[in-house]
Motif scaffolding. Structure first.
Motif, PDB file in Angstrom:
ATOM      1  N   TYR A 206      -9.060  -6.918 -28.478  1.00  0.00           N
ATOM      2  CA  TYR A 206      -7.861  -7.734 -28.687  1.00  0.00           C
ATOM      3  C   TYR A 206      -6.712  -7.313 -27.778  1.00  0.00           C
ATOM      4  O   TYR A 206      -5.679  -7.998 -27.699  1.00  0.00           O
ATOM      5  CB  TYR A 206      -7.388  -7.610 -30.137  1.00  0.00           C
ATOM      6  N   ALA A 207      -6.876  -6.190 -27.078  1.00  0.00           N
ATOM      7  CA  ALA A 207      -5.745  -5.514 -26.439  1.00  0.00           C
ATOM      8  C   ALA A 207      -5.610  -5.872 -24.964  1.00  0.00           C
ATOM      9  O   ALA A 207      -6.600  -6.018 -24.236  1.00  0.00           O
ATOM     10  CB  ALA A 207      -5.896  -4.008 -26.585  1.00  0.00           C
ATOM     11  N   LEU A 208      -4.352  -6.008 -24.531  1.00  0.00           N
ATOM     12  CA  LEU A 208      -4.032  -6.184 -23.120  1.00  0.00           C
ATOM     13  C   LEU A 208      -3.863  -4.829 -22.449  1.00  0.00           C
ATOM     14  O   LEU A 208      -3.460  -3.850 -23.084  1.00  0.00           O
ATOM     15  CB  LEU A 208      -2.727  -6.975 -22.958  1.00  0.00           C
ATOM     16  N   GLU A 209      -4.141  -4.795 -21.162  1.00  0.00           N
ATOM     17  CA  GLU A 209      -3.846  -3.609 -20.364  1.00  0.00           C
ATOM     18  C   GLU A 209      -2.417  -3.747 -19.855  1.00  0.00           C
ATOM     19  O   GLU A 209      -2.126  -4.608 -19.023  1.00  0.00           O
ATOM     20  CB  GLU A 209      -4.824  -3.471 -19.206  1.00  0.00           C
ATOM     21  N   ALA A 210      -1.531  -2.927 -20.357  1.00  0.00           N
ATOM     22  CA  ALA A 210      -0.105  -3.053 -20.035  1.00  0.00           C
ATOM     23  C   ALA A 210       0.260  -2.177 -18.847  1.00  0.00           C
ATOM     24  O   ALA A 210      -0.273  -1.079 -18.672  1.00  0.00           O
ATOM     25  CB  ALA A 210       0.740  -2.673 -21.246  1.00  0.00           C
ATOM     26  N   ASP A 211       1.183  -2.681 -18.036  1.00  0.00           N
ATOM     27  CA  ASP A 211       1.664  -1.921 -16.878  1.00  0.00           C
ATOM     28  C   ASP A 211       2.758  -0.948 -17.305  1.00  0.00           C
ATOM     29  O   ASP A 211       3.295  -1.018 -18.412  1.00  0.00           O
ATOM     30  CB  ASP A 211       2.213  -2.884 -15.823  1.00  0.00           C
ATOM     31  N   ARG A 212       3.119  -0.063 -16.403  1.00  0.00           N
ATOM     32  CA  ARG A 212       4.157   0.924 -16.680  1.00  0.00           C
ATOM     33  C   ARG A 212       5.535   0.434 -16.277  1.00  0.00           C
ATOM     34  O   ARG A 212       6.538   1.015 -16.665  1.00  0.00           O
ATOM     35  CB  ARG A 212       3.848   2.239 -15.946  1.00  0.00           C
ATOM     36  N   GLY A 213       5.625  -0.622 -15.487  1.00  0.00           N
ATOM     37  CA  GLY A 213       6.908  -1.080 -14.975  1.00  0.00           C
ATOM     38  C   GLY A 213       7.638  -1.995 -15.936  1.00  0.00           C
ATOM     39  O   GLY A 213       7.361  -2.049 -17.147  1.00  0.00           O
ATOM     40  N   GLY A 214       8.568  -2.766 -15.372  1.00  0.00           N
ATOM     41  CA  GLY A 214       9.418  -3.620 -16.190  1.00  0.00           C
ATOM     42  C   GLY A 214       8.690  -4.758 -16.870  1.00  0.00           C
ATOM     43  O   GLY A 214       9.167  -5.295 -17.875  1.00  0.00           O
ATOM     44  N   ALA A 215       7.511  -5.152 -16.343  1.00  0.00           N
ATOM     45  CA  ALA A 215       6.750  -6.244 -16.948  1.00  0.00           C
ATOM     46  C   ALA A 215       6.109  -5.841 -18.269  1.00  0.00           C
ATOM     47  O   ALA A 215       5.659  -6.705 -19.023  1.00  0.00           O
ATOM     48  CB  ALA A 215       5.676  -6.735 -15.978  1.00  0.00           C
ATOM     49  N   ARG A 216       6.070  -4.558 -18.558  1.00  0.00           N
ATOM     50  CA  ARG A 216       5.394  -4.070 -19.766  1.00  0.00           C
ATOM     51  C   ARG A 216       5.984  -4.683 -21.036  1.00  0.00           C
ATOM     52  O   ARG A 216       5.251  -5.024 -21.969  1.00  0.00           O
ATOM     53  CB  ARG A 216       5.501  -2.546 -19.818  1.00  0.00           C
ATOM     54  N   ALA A 217       7.302  -4.829 -21.091  1.00  0.00           N
ATOM     55  CA  ALA A 217       7.938  -5.379 -22.290  1.00  0.00           C
ATOM     56  C   ALA A 217       7.418  -6.786 -22.574  1.00  0.00           C
ATOM     57  O   ALA A 217       7.114  -7.130 -23.725  1.00  0.00           O
ATOM     58  CB  ALA A 217       9.453  -5.394 -22.129  1.00  0.00           C
ATOM     59  N   ILE A 218       7.295  -7.604 -21.533  1.00  0.00           N
ATOM     60  CA  ILE A 218       6.787  -8.965 -21.707  1.00  0.00           C
ATOM     61  C   ILE A 218       5.336  -8.930 -22.158  1.00  0.00           C
ATOM     62  O   ILE A 218       4.931  -9.664 -23.074  1.00  0.00           O
ATOM     63  CB  ILE A 218       6.940  -9.759 -20.396  1.00  0.00           C
ATOM     64  N   GLN A 219       4.535  -8.077 -21.533  1.00  0.00           N
ATOM     65  CA  GLN A 219       3.130  -7.983 -21.909  1.00  0.00           C
ATOM     66  C   GLN A 219       2.962  -7.573 -23.374  1.00  0.00           C
ATOM     67  O   GLN A 219       2.080  -8.086 -24.073  1.00  0.00           O
ATOM     68  CB  GLN A 219       2.416  -6.980 -20.991  1.00  0.00           C
TER      69      GLN A 219
END
Length: 534
Positions: A206-219
């Protein structure tokens, strides 16, 4: 290209090579809202795989009536022309980028420009273009030119379709509401971000691979909506939910959940009346002025507006690779869709005098302001997390500009805790509209890092007896997490007390536990054998 065209290009290249250190962003000083830093080279172009670029025959309609109306009032003509991409694009782009460089090299006070860029490219391209050149909108200081193209659609779809390559201020408006100006562009960390799931039918399917940058909050907000869909909205959902049944997600279920999460956010932003989806097309949609930094991505946006939520979901599902494919710039596409669904006019009404745009620069990267998080969670870009509107200051005096908080209960909630803010005594008080959402799923901002907390039991939010002792599940989006963490929360048996003997503040006051206690004050939390983390 003609001989005169070649001579012109060679002249430009010669001047640029002679003066590489004088490349500056130029514009009228009185119109400049910001002074961009010197730039030696043009930014690298964004490369999007052809499989993730839509065909122009797909169509597209105007998205923001407010901006279109602005064009009519300002006298900008709505012109239709056919861009011959094969013969014009390469020659035009070569001319345009080198002309920008030459203009910046030769620009000096009181000095006449060699050749006016407004006269167009070399003779051959100019002859094809001059009769239908789009005009700048009078009274608009953004200086972006607009084109609209007519494309022959598939006969099975319809006779003629108009691809509206949007209004004069569309691209500038997107940049200004995001960054506060037109010179900034998304950096590499943002451009590489998309919505990628873990392996299907795994413990974290069920999980997304989240980035470390500013896009992480949206993800992570989209992750929360994916969890909400899988637990409480998908057709196979039942009242008897277990973690084992929850994580049984195949690839098609992943795609449906992602489409539902994206469409939910867009529909909310459009006030549950309409939503807009932006995709990338093959052709350039606007011709930017010199105060605009080209990124070869925003200029190719194609906008699609829908009046029914199911149509939004189906359209996104049909084009899901444009958001989950590697190289798709999927997070940026969704963010543009969110802004267009809300519209720039509404966003400006949402924001207050202290917040004029949605991203801010922190440690060299653009990160989400609280207004953008609230837009994702509630459909409205309110800059604060308290309930309602604050009319009076701490001194009891009326505020000159009331502060806008959250006006309605959200589907997924929000919890916030920061050790630094707590030590300074400045921890923001999140209101009940966000703390107690309709579904037991919370986006957590813990020491400026984003994660998701959730319960399998929807009654947790409606039956106070369920809050005596219950389970919460936690996912932080990091690759090092291999399984969903399970926590037992006890609010009834005994009160939590800090371990005063611990020197390490994270062991004495674990950050995730402190975040949970902003919702359930004094709760004792058992990690069930897992070492605390966040």
């Amino acid at each position: 290209m003609t001989d005169s065209g070649l001579d012109y290009i060679e002249l430009l290249q010669h001047e640029v090579n002679k003066n590489p250190d004088r490349l500056l962003d130029v514009g009228k000083a009185e119109d400049q809202e910001e002074v961009p830093p010197p730039c030696r080279t043009l930014p690298a172009l964004c490369s999007i795989p052809r499989s993730l670029v839509i065909s122009a025959s797909l169509g597209g309609t105007p998205v923001t009536p407010q901006l279109t109306e602005t064009l009519r009032k300002s006298g900008a003509p709505h012109q239709l022309r056919k861009w011959d991409r094969a013969s014009d694009e390469e020659q035009y782009m070569t001319y345009y980028t080198m002309s920008v460089q030459l203009q910046t090299v030769l620009a000096a006070p009181g000095r006449q420009m060699v050749n006016s860029l407004s006269d167009g490219p070399p003779r051959r391209w100019g002859q094809a273009h001059s009769a239908e050149r789009a005009c700048p909108a009078a009274g608009l200081d953004d200086g972006v030119y607009s084109r609209a193209e007519v494309h022959k659609q598939d006969p099975g779809v319809g006779s003629w379709g108009v691809q509206v390559l949007q209004d004069v201020v569309k691209s500038h408006s997107l940049r200004r509401i995001l960054f506060g100006g037109t010179f900034h562009v998304f950096n590499y960390e943002w451009r590489k971000s998309f919505f990628q799931f873990r392996e299907p039918d795994s413990d974290l399917s069920y999980a997304l691979e989240a980035d470390r940058g500013g896009a992480r909050a949206i993800q992570m907000v989209i992750q929360a909506r994916i969890i909400k869909y899988l637990l409480f909205s998908r057709p196979s959902s039942t009242d008897r939910r277990t973690l084992h049944s929850f994580v049984q997600v195949d690839q098609r279920d992943q795609e449906k959940a992602l489409a539902a999460a994206l469409s939910d956010s867009l529909w909310l932003a459009g006030q549950e009346e309409q939503a807009t989806v932006t995709l990338v097309t093959e052709d350039y949609c606007i011709t930017p002025h010199l105060d605009y930094k080209l990124d070869n991505f925003t200029e190719k946006l194609q906008l699609f507006t829908f009046d029914k939520k199911d149509d939004v979901w189906k359209f996104i599902l049909d084009h899901i690779q444009c958001f989950k494919g590697e190289g798709s710039h999927g997070v940026i596409l969704f963010l543009y869709s969110l802004i267009c669904s809300r519209t720039v006019d509404r966003l400006m009404d949402d924001l207050d005098s202290n917040t004029s745009h949605l991203l801010h620069l922190s440690l060299g990267n653009f990160v989400c302001q609280q207004a953008l998080l609230n837009l994702l969670l509630t459909g409205r870009a309110s800059p604060h997390v308290f309930n309602g509107t604050l009319q009076f200051g701490e001194d009891g005096q009326p505020l000159e500009h009331p502060l806008q908080g959250v006006l309605c209960r959200s589907d997924v909630g929000y919890l916030h805790w920061s050790r630094e803010q707590m030590d300074r005594g400045g921890l923001p008080q999140v209101g009940s509209m966000l703390k107690t959402p309709r579904f037991p799923v919370w986006v957590c901002c813990i020491n400026s890092s984003y994660s998701v907390l959730f319960s399998l039991n929807r009654s947790l939010l409606s039956d106070w007896r369920m809050e005596h002792q219950f389970k919460l599940f936690y996912f932080n989006g990091q690759n090092c997490q291999r399984a969903t963490a399970q926590l037992t929360v006890d609010t009834h048996s005994h009160h939590w007390e800090a371990l005063s003997t611990e020197v390490d503040p994270e062991k004495r006051l674990p950050s995730l536990e402190m975040t949970i206690r902003t919702k359930w004050d004094g709760a004792a939390i058992d990690w069930n054998g897992t070492d605390p983390f966040y």
